[in-house]
Design an enzyme around this catalytic site. Structure first.
Site, PDB file in Angstrom:
ATOM      1  N   ARG A 122       0.763  -1.208  -0.034  1.00  0.00           N
ATOM      2  CA  ARG A 122       0.069   0.031   0.108  1.00  0.00           C
ATOM      3  C   ARG A 122       0.806   1.096   0.077  1.00  0.00           C
ATOM      4  NH1 ARG A 122      -4.312  -1.038   4.806  1.00  0.00           N
ATOM      5  NH2 ARG A 122      -2.300  -1.595   5.780  1.00  0.00           N
ATOM      6  N   LYS A 171       4.264 -19.056   5.955  1.00  0.00           N
ATOM      7  CA  LYS A 171       3.623 -19.491   7.088  1.00  0.00           C
ATOM      8  C   LYS A 171       3.205 -18.295   8.151  1.00  0.00           C
ATOM      9  CE  LYS A 171       5.705 -20.384  11.071  1.00  0.00           C
ATOM     10  NZ  LYS A 171       6.419 -19.391  12.219  1.00  0.00           N
ATOM     11  N   HIS A 177      10.699 -22.715   5.619  1.00  0.00           N
ATOM     12  CA  HIS A 177      12.049 -22.151   5.456  1.00  0.00           C
ATOM     13  C   HIS A 177      12.956 -23.184   5.937  1.00  0.00           C
ATOM     14  CE1 HIS A 177      12.083 -20.281   9.261  1.00  0.00           C
ATOM     15  NE2 HIS A 177      13.282 -20.246   9.293  1.00  0.00           N
ATOM     16  N   LYS A 193      16.942 -24.982   4.286  1.00  0.00           N
ATOM     17  CA  LYS A 193      18.139 -25.007   4.917  1.00  0.00           C
ATOM     18  C   LYS A 193      19.116 -26.439   4.239  1.00  0.00           C
ATOM     19  CE  LYS A 193      16.541 -23.089   9.098  1.00  0.00           C
ATOM     20  NZ  LYS A 193      17.179 -21.932   9.252  1.00  0.00           N
ATOM     21  N   GLU A 244      16.190 -21.576  20.959  1.00  0.00           N
ATOM     22  CA  GLU A 244      16.698 -20.355  20.479  1.00  0.00           C
ATOM     23  C   GLU A 244      17.015 -19.536  21.818  1.00  0.00           C
ATOM     24  OE1 GLU A 244      14.481 -18.750  16.679  1.00  0.00           O
ATOM     25  OE2 GLU A 244      13.049 -19.548  18.121  1.00  0.00           O
ATOM     26  N   ASP A 278       3.865 -21.931  16.712  1.00  0.00           N
ATOM     27  CA  ASP A 278       5.048 -21.214  15.907  1.00  0.00           C
ATOM     28  C   ASP A 278       6.164 -22.356  15.481  1.00  0.00           C
ATOM     29  OD1 ASP A 278       6.257 -18.740  14.977  1.00  0.00           O
ATOM     30  OD2 ASP A 278       7.679 -19.057  16.943  1.00  0.00           O
ATOM     31  N   HIS A 336       8.106 -26.289  11.259  1.00  0.00           N
ATOM     32  CA  HIS A 336       9.444 -26.724  11.338  1.00  0.00           C
ATOM     33  C   HIS A 336       9.734 -28.008  11.987  1.00  0.00           C
ATOM     34  CE1 HIS A 336       9.247 -22.698  10.076  1.00  0.00           C
ATOM     35  NE2 HIS A 336       9.482 -22.011  11.306  1.00  0.00           N
TER      36      HIS A 336
END
Ligand code: BG6
Length: 485
Positions: A43, A147, A177, A181, A215, A234, A239
């Site tokens: 936009r 996703k 994604h 990898k 993480e 998530d 994944h």
């Protein structure tokens, strides 16, 4: 045939951080054999040059050493900007006109990349169909969808149904994604290009499998999304289940999108459904201390930032072998690894007084270390017959010259070339939700297992260690030592 990549969400973070640097890298490495035009749609009121300039700065930052002015100039000549609002059908008609103009009436394949807010996916697809942009009579039309694909089984099914009214399944590329990898793709090579692992890759030799995606980061400013998603939506639905499928699948007859995905889907079919007391005994939920103080998190939120699940695949290969899946924010370090823990030798001859050997392990390091380690027992020199664990190491970076491509390069190239092997199929996404939904429902019920708080900087709630200990197992809590940056 030339290609046009139309990116919806052109002014967003993913476009500047990942998509454009990936396309630029492909261009620079001569991987794009045809003319590729890129059209950004959002936009914001940019002109073409203004948009190119903004992307130049971000690409310079994110493409790193690869960036040079001359090749950027050549690449960016084919970047365009078309203002548009996904809710306005007139904007799609204008987009259709603009695409014909830049394609100069010549046949061109098109990839539509939906990098917008997920709530807009359905509308964008309907609008593409309404403006005739899905018509593939003069070149392929493919759509890449980021996703999250739905927020549960019902929404994923509804989204699939709407998309299928406009695009055939073979035109739809659902991104995860992790599949882009190199180290994840290397699992296919490890398993199916070697004969020495396969005979051991089953219930006769494997005690259990651990898949960890840890993480160090906290949720930062993402509470708006994260608090309603939580770690199962998530990280697990996509994944982590993808990593599990590739680890557990049978060899396909050929490396081909349909056959690879058929085998992956069979793994999901085999996952034993949890019922009743399983939710308490086969799952651990946690939340890091400080989560409730993150900007935008509602008071008293019960959202999980850590989860550990024990799943079983009820099939011939894996019957009785637990798959421990875990992920957490605010953990000790960033590491994604898959541990194949082999069974202990049947009779311990050496070292039983001083230590119990842990059994062989194959550690597949996905990131940030990229490699494979085999752990085995070896004699301690100059001892009697004492043994200790030694490792054989393979460092993927040594074979790549230290420049592993970002996942998006591979995925964008595959979508352009029409190879959907590394994208999720509709049944795969729905089956994955079918595994996650009952756990989420149990966790939201009055009988939900306790949400354990944990300190940032460690390996999640200590109860998760006790849980493993009760099963006579332990987590492989090792932060990888990086040999190269
Ligand atoms: C995303 C999640 O899909 O994956 C993030 O939404 C997570 O919460 C990220 O941090 C992890 O990706 P990677 O490639 O850094 O492991």
């Amino acid at each position: 045939m030339a290609y046009t990549i139309v990116i919806f969400g052109a002014s967003g973070d993913l476009t500047s951080r990942k998509l454009i640097p990936a396309l630029y890298s492909l261009f620079k490495k001569d991987k794009l054999d045809q003319l590729v035009r890129i059209v950004g749609v959002s936009r914001s009121p940019f002109g073409h040059d203004e948009y190119r300039l903004a992307l130049r700065e971000t690409t310079k930052k994110f493409a790193g050493k690869l960036f040079d002015e001359a090749s950027w100039d050549a690449f960016s000549e084919n970047i365009y900007y078309q203002p548009g609002d996904i809710k306005q059908s007139a904007d799609f008609d204008a987009l259709a006109g603009f695409l014909s103009e830049i394609e100069e009436g010549q046949p061109a394949g098109r990839v539509y990349y939906l990098s917008t807010m997920p709530q807009l996916y359905e509308e964008a697809i309907v609008q593409l169909g309404g403006a005739g942009l899905a018509d593939d009579s003069d070149g392929f039309r493919r759509v890449i969808i980021e996703k999250p694909f739905g927020t549960d089984l019902a929404t994923a099914q509804a989204l699939n149904e709407s998309i299928h009214k406009v695009f055939r399944e073979d035109q739809i590329y659902r991104i995860d994604h992790y599949l882009g990898k190199e180290t994840v793709q290397n699992i296919f090579a490890l398993r199916f290009a070697n004969s020495i692992f396969e005979p051991l890759w089953n219930r006769n030799y494997v005690d259990h499998v651990q898949i960890t995606v840890a993480e160090e980061v906290v949720i930062g400013r993402r509470a708006g999304y994260y608090d309603s998603a939580g770690i199962l939506r998530d990280m697990f639905q996509n994944h982590i289940l993808q990593l599990m499928m590739i680890t557990a699948m049978e060899p396909p007859a050929r490396y081909d999108a349909a056959l690879v995905r058929d085998e992956k889907v069979k793994v999901l079919h085999s996952v034993r459904k949890m019922t009743g007391a399983d939710f308490a005994s086969n799952t651990v939920r946690g939340q890091y201390h400080g989560y409730l103080q993150e900007e935008g998190v509602p008071p008293g939120s019960q959202t999980e930032t850590y989860a550990a699940l024990k799943l079983y695949c009820d099939n011939w290969r894996w019957k009785g072998v637990p798959f421990y899946l875990r992920s957490g924010k605010a953990m000790s370090c960033r590491t994604t690894q898959i541990v194949i823990q082999f069974r202990q030798v049947p009779h311990i001859l050496f070292g039983e007084k001083t230590r119990t050997p842990v059994g062989n392990r194959l550690v597949i390091q996905v990131q940030p270390a990229e490699g494979i380690q085999l752990h085995f027992e070896a004699k301690v020199p100059e001892s009697e017959m004492k043994t200790r664990t030694s490792t054989l190491d393979f460092d993927f970076n040594e074979t790549s010259g230290g420049t592993m491509p970002d996942a998006y390069q591979r995925l964008l190239l595959d979508a352009i070339l029409g190879d959907a092997s590394l994208f999720a199929r509709s049944d795969e996404v729905e089956l994955a939700w079918g595994i996650i939904d009952p756990i989420l429902a149990a966790w939201r019920s009055p009988a939900a297992p306790q949400l354990f708080p944990y300190e940032p900087g460690f390996w999640g709630p200590s109860e998760a260690n006790g849980w493993m200990g009760d099963q006579k197992r332990e987590w492989f809590d090792v932060c990888p030592v990086l040999t190269k940056s």
